[in-house]
Design an enzyme around this catalytic site. Structure first.
Site, PDB file in Angstrom:
ATOM      1  N   ASP A   1       0.838  -1.206   0.000  1.00 23.52           N
ATOM      2  CA  ASP A   1       0.000   0.000   0.000  1.00 23.52           C
ATOM      3  C   ASP A   1       0.873   1.256   0.000  1.00 23.52           C
ATOM      4  O   ASP A   1       0.363   2.373  -0.085  1.00 23.52           O
ATOM      5  CB  ASP A   1      -1.013  -0.004   1.156  1.00 23.52           C
ATOM      6  CG  ASP A   1      -0.370   0.044   2.527  1.00 23.52           C
ATOM      7  OD1 ASP A   1       0.867  -0.058   2.626  1.00 23.52           O
ATOM      8  OD2 ASP A   1      -1.113   0.198   3.533  1.00 23.52           O
TER       9      ASP A   1
ATOM     10  N   GLU B   1       9.602  -4.188  10.526  1.00 23.31           N
ATOM     11  CA  GLU B   1       9.974  -2.879   9.975  1.00 23.31           C
ATOM     12  C   GLU B   1      10.513  -1.956  11.065  1.00 23.31           C
ATOM     13  O   GLU B   1       9.880  -1.768  12.116  1.00 23.31           O
ATOM     14  CB  GLU B   1       8.758  -2.224   9.292  1.00 23.31           C
ATOM     15  CG  GLU B   1       9.094  -0.837   8.730  1.00 23.31           C
ATOM     16  CD  GLU B   1       8.097  -0.293   7.728  1.00 23.31           C
ATOM     17  OE1 GLU B   1       7.146  -1.015   7.360  1.00 23.31           O
ATOM     18  OE2 GLU B   1       8.282   0.863   7.316  1.00 23.31           O
TER      19      GLU B   1
HETATM   20  O1  KIV Z   1       3.496  -1.099   1.721  1.00 26.08           O
HETATM   21  C1  KIV Z   1       4.666  -1.475   1.655  1.00 26.08           C
HETATM   22  O2  KIV Z   1       5.352  -1.348   0.636  1.00 26.08           O
HETATM   23  C2  KIV Z   1       5.257  -2.091   2.818  1.00 26.08           C
HETATM   24  C3  KIV Z   1       6.743  -2.093   2.867  1.00 26.08           C
HETATM   25  C4  KIV Z   1       7.188  -0.951   3.703  1.00 26.08           C
HETATM   26  C5  KIV Z   1       7.283  -3.360   3.307  1.00 26.08           C
HETATM   27  O3  KIV Z   1       4.578  -2.515   3.720  1.00 26.08           O
END
Ligand code: KIV
Length: 266
Positions: free
Chosen positions: A45, A183
């Site tokens: 997202d 993260e």
């Molecule tokens: O939405 C995304 O790209 C993510 C990444 C930060 C892993 O969740």
């Protein structure tokens, strides 16, 4: 080469081989990531920020995620495609969560989904797993919680916060997640989580000890410059190359150099 599966993820962890993952949101970039041999593509997202120009990921809708996931699965031959559940597509109820997660597999051809959280969404993870929808959980800095967290900040820095994240990692695994994304947490914490879990961990800003690594593609190729987190490594500057190409085109059109006779019909 056959398509990467969740069993390959687990096998790689057991054999001590690193899992590579990148985001992608459309056909041409998904094709590049797949051709480069990356194990998995996350249709994140994060597209709200790097493709739609939004300030954060909260406004992204299910229909937009399905649309982008379709573009990606159309391009991919080998990588495992994971669809990212947008804000309010799974928090509201277990029923909403299963129905929306199912759309990624049924309508967009994804092989798995990712959702943010572990503890609060354990019921959702259990129900999705029971419905044969493989789930990647995501703990640490969870961008959909930006208002509660007060910004994009490293998580798990105090002893208490680290203990809560370790416990949350176990909750996600016990609920049935096949993998866990970590993260922006200290690397010693991600090392401990990785050692304790039997499912693979995928890090972003979580140091070198995770079982795999993910980054946002547009950060890697230099297509997003609004902010560059400390954990990003940029491998190319496509913005600069594209800007030069478009400037050169404009100049040649203005000077009457393009189109020339050899790009014209007789
Ligand atoms: O939405 C995304 O790209 C993510 C990444 C930060 C892993 O969740």
């Amino acid at each position: 080469m056959p398509k990467i599966t969740i069993q390959d993820f687990l096998r790689k962890k057991t054999e001590g081989r690193k899992i590579s993952m990148l985001t992608a949101y459309d056909f041409p970039f998904a094709q590049i990531v797949d051709e480069a041999g990356v194990d998995s593509i996350l249709v994140g997202d994060s597209l709200g920020m790097v493709v739609q120009g939004l300030d954060n990921t909260l406004p992204v809708t299910m229909d937009e995620m399905i649309y982008h996931t379709r573009l990606v699965t159309r391009a991919v031959k080998n990588a495992m495609v994971i669809g990212d559940m947008p804000f309010m597509s799974y928090q509201t109820s277990v029923e909403d969560a299963v129905r929306n997660a199912g759309r990624f597999l049924k309508e967009a051809g994804a092989s798995a989904i990712k959702l943010e959280g572990g503890r609060e969404v354990a019921d959702q993870i259990r129900a999705m797993t029971r419905s044969d929808i493989p789930v990647m959980a995501h703990i640490g800095l969870t961008p959909q919680s930006i208002h509660r967290m007060g910004g994009y900040k490293v998580q798990g820095k105090t002893e208490g916060a680290a203990a809560r994240l370790l416990e949350e990692a176990h909750i996600a695994e016990d609920a049935g997640a096949f993998s866990l994304l970590l993260e922006a947490i200290p690397m010693e914490l991600s090392k401990k989580i990785t050692e304790e879990l039997s499912i693979p961990t995928i890090g972003i800003g979580a140091g070198p000890f995770c079982d795999g690594q993910v980054l946002v593609l547009h950060d890697v190729i230099g297509m997003f410059e609004r902010f560059v987190p400390k954990f990003v490594k940029r491998y190319a500057n496509l913005k600069e190359s594209a800007l030069k190409a478009v400037r050169d085109y404009r100049e040649e059109v203005e000077k009457g150099i393009f189109p020339s006779e050899d790009t014209s019909f007789k």
